[in-house]
Design a protein around this motif. Sequence first.
Motif, PDB file in Angstrom:
ATOM      1  N   PRO A 192       0.811  -1.224   0.000  1.00  0.00           N
ATOM      2  CA  PRO A 192       0.000   0.000   0.000  1.00  0.00           C
ATOM      3  C   PRO A 192       0.847   1.278   0.000  1.00  0.00           C
ATOM      4  O   PRO A 192       0.493   2.257  -0.664  1.00  0.00           O
ATOM      5  CB  PRO A 192      -0.833  -0.097   1.271  1.00  0.00           C
ATOM      6  CG  PRO A 192      -0.816  -1.527   1.652  1.00  0.00           C
ATOM      7  CD  PRO A 192       0.475  -2.071   1.136  1.00  0.00           C
ATOM      8  N   LEU A 193       1.955   1.274   0.714  1.00  0.00           N
ATOM      9  CA  LEU A 193       2.806   2.459   0.738  1.00  0.00           C
ATOM     10  C   LEU A 193       3.428   2.701  -0.632  1.00  0.00           C
ATOM     11  O   LEU A 193       3.513   3.845  -1.094  1.00  0.00           O
ATOM     12  CB  LEU A 193       3.891   2.330   1.808  1.00  0.00           C
ATOM     13  CG  LEU A 193       4.780   3.553   1.994  1.00  0.00           C
ATOM     14  CD1 LEU A 193       3.969   4.787   2.356  1.00  0.00           C
ATOM     15  CD2 LEU A 193       5.839   3.275   3.050  1.00  0.00           C
ATOM     16  N   THR A 194       3.830   1.642  -1.312  1.00  0.00           N
ATOM     17  CA  THR A 194       4.374   1.764  -2.664  1.00  0.00           C
ATOM     18  C   THR A 194       3.349   2.363  -3.610  1.00  0.00           C
ATOM     19  O   THR A 194       3.660   3.248  -4.409  1.00  0.00           O
ATOM     20  CB  THR A 194       4.842   0.393  -3.181  1.00  0.00           C
ATOM     21  OG1 THR A 194       5.862  -0.100  -2.306  1.00  0.00           O
ATOM     22  CG2 THR A 194       5.388   0.478  -4.595  1.00  0.00           C
ATOM     23  N   HIS A 195       2.100   1.917  -3.525  1.00  0.00           N
ATOM     24  CA  HIS A 195       1.031   2.465  -4.368  1.00  0.00           C
ATOM     25  C   HIS A 195       0.774   3.941  -4.061  1.00  0.00           C
ATOM     26  O   HIS A 195       0.580   4.746  -4.972  1.00  0.00           O
ATOM     27  CB  HIS A 195      -0.258   1.656  -4.209  1.00  0.00           C
ATOM     28  CG  HIS A 195      -0.177   0.295  -4.799  1.00  0.00           C
ATOM     29  ND1 HIS A 195      -0.069   0.050  -6.143  1.00  0.00           N
ATOM     30  CD2 HIS A 195      -0.192  -0.928  -4.211  1.00  0.00           C
ATOM     31  CE1 HIS A 195      -0.017  -1.256  -6.365  1.00  0.00           C
ATOM     32  NE2 HIS A 195      -0.083  -1.864  -5.197  1.00  0.00           N
ATOM     33  N   LEU A 196       0.772   4.296  -2.788  1.00  0.00           N
ATOM     34  CA  LEU A 196       0.573   5.695  -2.408  1.00  0.00           C
ATOM     35  C   LEU A 196       1.682   6.576  -2.959  1.00  0.00           C
ATOM     36  O   LEU A 196       1.425   7.625  -3.550  1.00  0.00           O
ATOM     37  CB  LEU A 196       0.500   5.835  -0.887  1.00  0.00           C
ATOM     38  CG  LEU A 196       0.449   7.267  -0.360  1.00  0.00           C
ATOM     39  CD1 LEU A 196      -0.814   7.983  -0.821  1.00  0.00           C
ATOM     40  CD2 LEU A 196       0.577   7.294   1.146  1.00  0.00           C
ATOM     41  N   LEU A 197       2.927   6.159  -2.793  1.00  0.00           N
ATOM     42  CA  LEU A 197       4.045   6.959  -3.283  1.00  0.00           C
ATOM     43  C   LEU A 197       4.025   7.077  -4.803  1.00  0.00           C
ATOM     44  O   LEU A 197       4.316   8.147  -5.357  1.00  0.00           O
ATOM     45  CB  LEU A 197       5.365   6.367  -2.787  1.00  0.00           C
ATOM     46  CG  LEU A 197       5.573   6.434  -1.273  1.00  0.00           C
ATOM     47  CD1 LEU A 197       6.852   5.699  -0.892  1.00  0.00           C
ATOM     48  CD2 LEU A 197       5.596   7.857  -0.778  1.00  0.00           C
ATOM     49  N   ALA A 198       3.668   6.003  -5.504  1.00  0.00           N
ATOM     50  CA  ALA A 198       3.578   6.053  -6.966  1.00  0.00           C
ATOM     51  C   ALA A 198       2.493   7.044  -7.391  1.00  0.00           C
ATOM     52  O   ALA A 198       2.680   7.817  -8.348  1.00  0.00           O
ATOM     53  CB  ALA A 198       3.289   4.662  -7.531  1.00  0.00           C
ATOM     54  N   ALA A 199       1.361   7.036  -6.698  1.00  0.00           N
ATOM     55  CA  ALA A 199       0.280   7.968  -7.023  1.00  0.00           C
ATOM     56  C   ALA A 199       0.703   9.409  -6.769  1.00  0.00           C
ATOM     57  O   ALA A 199       0.389  10.311  -7.550  1.00  0.00           O
ATOM     58  CB  ALA A 199      -0.965   7.630  -6.219  1.00  0.00           C
ATOM     59  N   ILE A 200       1.435   9.636  -5.699  1.00  0.00           N
ATOM     60  CA  ILE A 200       1.919  10.991  -5.404  1.00  0.00           C
ATOM     61  C   ILE A 200       2.891  11.449  -6.488  1.00  0.00           C
ATOM     62  O   ILE A 200       2.815  12.566  -6.971  1.00  0.00           O
ATOM     63  CB  ILE A 200       2.586  11.031  -4.013  1.00  0.00           C
ATOM     64  CG1 ILE A 200       1.530  10.855  -2.921  1.00  0.00           C
ATOM     65  CG2 ILE A 200       3.366  12.327  -3.815  1.00  0.00           C
ATOM     66  CD1 ILE A 200       2.103  10.618  -1.545  1.00  0.00           C
ATOM     67  N   ARG A 201       3.790  10.558  -6.890  1.00  0.00           N
ATOM     68  CA  ARG A 201       4.776  10.919  -7.906  1.00  0.00           C
ATOM     69  C   ARG A 201       4.138  11.235  -9.249  1.00  0.00           C
ATOM     70  O   ARG A 201       4.637  12.059 -10.004  1.00  0.00           O
ATOM     71  CB  ARG A 201       5.792   9.796  -8.068  1.00  0.00           C
ATOM     72  CG  ARG A 201       6.743   9.689  -6.894  1.00  0.00           C
ATOM     73  CD  ARG A 201       7.797   8.621  -7.132  1.00  0.00           C
ATOM     74  NE  ARG A 201       8.579   8.453  -5.953  1.00  0.00           N
ATOM     75  CZ  ARG A 201       8.637   7.329  -5.232  1.00  0.00           C
ATOM     76  NH1 ARG A 201       7.945   6.267  -5.590  1.00  0.00           N
ATOM     77  NH2 ARG A 201       9.380   7.271  -4.154  1.00  0.00           N
ATOM     78  N   THR A 202       3.042  10.563  -9.576  1.00  0.00           N
ATOM     79  CA  THR A 202       2.393  10.794 -10.869  1.00  0.00           C
ATOM     80  C   THR A 202       1.254  11.789 -10.757  1.00  0.00           C
ATOM     81  O   THR A 202       0.520  11.987 -11.721  1.00  0.00           O
ATOM     82  CB  THR A 202       1.867   9.477 -11.457  1.00  0.00           C
ATOM     83  OG1 THR A 202       0.899   8.905 -10.572  1.00  0.00           O
ATOM     84  CG2 THR A 202       2.998   8.496 -11.719  1.00  0.00           C
TER      85      THR A 202
END
Length: 62
Positions: free
Chosen positions: A49-59
Amino acid sequence: MTTPDNWRKSSFSGGGDGNNCVELASTPTALHLRESDDPATVLTTTRTPLTHLLAAIRTDAL
């Protein structure tokens, strides 16, 4: 829950010992996040979940 003892300060928090930084710690099964100005409040999650959150923030998908 096991209290982590390996808190690391975010590299984006700047220098000094101020109380305005995000800290991350890990245990064998979880990741823990907290703000240094309120260390008793800890957000606990797992890697996915943290990986998905960070990816969403980056994009900028949030």
